[in-house]
Design a protein around this motif. Sequence first.
Motif, PDB file in Angstrom:
ATOM      1  N   THR B  17       0.844  -1.183   0.000  1.00  0.00           N
ATOM      2  CA  THR B  17       0.000   0.000   0.000  1.00  0.00           C
ATOM      3  C   THR B  17       0.883   1.238   0.000  1.00  0.00           C
ATOM      4  O   THR B  17       2.054   1.171   0.385  1.00  0.00           O
ATOM      5  CB  THR B  17      -0.940   0.029   1.224  1.00  0.00           C
ATOM      6  N   PRO B 104      -9.486  -7.787   2.291  1.00  0.00           N
ATOM      7  CA  PRO B 104      -8.134  -7.307   2.603  1.00  0.00           C
ATOM      8  C   PRO B 104      -8.098  -6.883   4.059  1.00  0.00           C
ATOM      9  O   PRO B 104      -9.137  -6.766   4.708  1.00  0.00           O
ATOM     10  CB  PRO B 104      -8.029  -6.092   1.690  1.00  0.00           C
ATOM     11  N   ALA B 106      -7.140  -3.948   5.107  1.00  0.00           N
ATOM     12  CA  ALA B 106      -7.665  -2.572   5.131  1.00  0.00           C
ATOM     13  C   ALA B 106      -7.876  -2.148   3.679  1.00  0.00           C
ATOM     14  O   ALA B 106      -7.386  -2.799   2.749  1.00  0.00           O
ATOM     15  CB  ALA B 106      -6.702  -1.636   5.835  1.00  0.00           C
ATOM     16  N   CYS B 107      -8.598  -1.062   3.491  1.00  0.00           N
ATOM     17  CA  CYS B 107      -8.909  -0.609   2.133  1.00  0.00           C
ATOM     18  C   CYS B 107      -7.650  -0.121   1.431  1.00  0.00           C
ATOM     19  O   CYS B 107      -6.838   0.592   2.036  1.00  0.00           O
ATOM     20  CB  CYS B 107      -9.937   0.515   2.186  1.00  0.00           C
ATOM     21  N   ALA B 108      -7.506  -0.499   0.164  1.00  0.00           N
ATOM     22  CA  ALA B 108      -6.349  -0.116  -0.652  1.00  0.00           C
ATOM     23  C   ALA B 108      -5.038  -0.671  -0.096  1.00  0.00           C
ATOM     24  O   ALA B 108      -3.978  -0.094  -0.279  1.00  0.00           O
ATOM     25  CB  ALA B 108      -6.266   1.398  -0.821  1.00  0.00           C
ATOM     26  N   VAL B 109      -5.151  -1.791   0.612  1.00  0.00           N
ATOM     27  CA  VAL B 109      -3.969  -2.526   1.071  1.00  0.00           C
ATOM     28  C   VAL B 109      -4.037  -3.910   0.431  1.00  0.00           C
ATOM     29  O   VAL B 109      -5.085  -4.541   0.451  1.00  0.00           O
ATOM     30  CB  VAL B 109      -3.960  -2.650   2.614  1.00  0.00           C
ATOM     31  N   GLY B 110      -2.935  -4.373  -0.141  1.00  0.00           N
ATOM     32  CA  GLY B 110      -2.942  -5.628  -0.891  1.00  0.00           C
ATOM     33  C   GLY B 110      -3.532  -6.784  -0.101  1.00  0.00           C
ATOM     34  O   GLY B 110      -3.142  -7.031   1.039  1.00  0.00           O
ATOM     35  N   ALA B 111      -4.487  -7.492  -0.707  1.00  0.00           N
ATOM     36  CA  ALA B 111      -5.128  -8.621  -0.031  1.00  0.00           C
ATOM     37  C   ALA B 111      -4.234  -9.853  -0.081  1.00  0.00           C
ATOM     38  O   ALA B 111      -3.302  -9.935  -0.888  1.00  0.00           O
ATOM     39  CB  ALA B 111      -6.472  -8.924  -0.682  1.00  0.00           C
TER      40      ALA B 111
END
Lengths: 254, 249
Positions: B17, B104, B106-111
């Motif tokens: 991220t 994931p 958190a949002c916009a953090v690589g799953a």
Amino acid sequence: MAEAQFKVFRGEGAKGELFEFPVEVTEGMVVLDAVQQIQSRHANDLAVRWNCRAGKCGSCSAEVNGKPRLMCMTRMDELSLDVPVLIEPMRGFPHMKDLVTDVSRNYEINKKIRPLTPKPRETDGTYRMQQEDIERIQEFHKCIECFLCQNVCHVIRDHSVKEFAGPRFLIRIASLAMHPLDTLNRLKELKDVFGLGYCNITKCCTEVCPENIKITDNGIIPLKERVAGAFYDPLAWLWKNLTSNSKKIPEKNK
Amino acid sequence: MQRNISIQHPNRSFLETTRIDNWWVGPLLTSIGLLAFIFYSTWAAFQNEHYQWGPYLSPFYAPLLEFEWWPLSPAFLILWAPAGFRFTCYYYRKAYYRSFFLTPSACAVGARPQKYRGERFLLVFQNLHRYFLYIALIFCVILSYDAIVSFSFENGLGVGVGSIIMTLNAVFLTAFTLGCNSLRHLVGGNVDCYSCASFGHQRYQAWKFVSLFNVHHNFWAWISLFWVGFTDLYIRLVSMNIITDYRIL
């Protein structure tokens, strides 16, 4: 006058670099102002989409310090200027140039959604709806199609699931499925064509929506409950089979 | 103009991220909270003692089902139901998909990289949440009854600290249950035309009422989770004579 440093992603196709630019910060400034200042003073060929500057056209979607935001609605005074402000294109879509991405897949998905198919008009040639009938779907009509929800959804962003329509289009289907005049039963296509089951309701779409639409709570979860009732509820299935005559089932149960 | 580091775009590696905020705090606290409750409730269920004192009965053991043929703690006969209700709850699903499954985090953090299937295949059972809701509604009645009984002491009616704790437990659990998304669907969310449907207006009002609790479903989820554990702990400590139940009236 304060000065801030911006790191802006520049490049074409899948590869690019971060370029650092100084920006003069004035009161009331938003990130889009800063990007346009960079464009006018330092990088005339910087590709960036923008239009209304009022958070209503959905054009200037980008990732500001890693968070999907509308640049025109992100005020500079809510950002820490101690470190450079990072501006990147949306990562959920194929990259074109600098801050511009190819969002055309969204329009392809949209074409698959059957339009509103209203019941016949009343005898005086009109449709009548009460406020309580349409209150829920009015929230969904606030969508400006910025596609930030599509961008942040990990099913699209990280797992690239092609069978999943994404939050924006599940909201559009919800606005049709819950419409008091619509006659179509959309549950099977929600399950099989638009991949509702891929959503694991982690609510990132709701977190980034600039129109504050409760995408998961008011749109996707109610659709999931309808699909659960139609396909995964053993007692409902038994009841339907015991009581229904398939020839008499309306297209959509009211 | 200064050239800086190069990055690939898009970059979808695990936990990758460019967020600069403390995005990991939320999932970390959620993990700690959920694990603490799981460990405590499991330990308390295995204890099979100190779950009753005077008019107080621990919610982990309510209703008290004691059978000769059941060799284990009576808590295991009932805990599966509230556990199932919370496990399939839409809010808790978000919480543990983020904290434990990392899909994931958190949002916009690589799953977490995986062959992602969502709530299909193995997780399709999440659709049975409505059945756990039916049982949870019964539990709301049982715990409310226990809360009323908690005001009835050997020497007559009274109010102890435990009575208030048990009453709040019933209130919090009922508020959590009333905000359930499945309940919201069942009472009126499945209606498209309230002005055309049978009892449409009443169902619309019911839907609005449940929506009031649904908006704060996560708050009720956490406060009820904490309080049910605290209620058991309080009764356990009183029963073990470690603390004394203070009689207010």
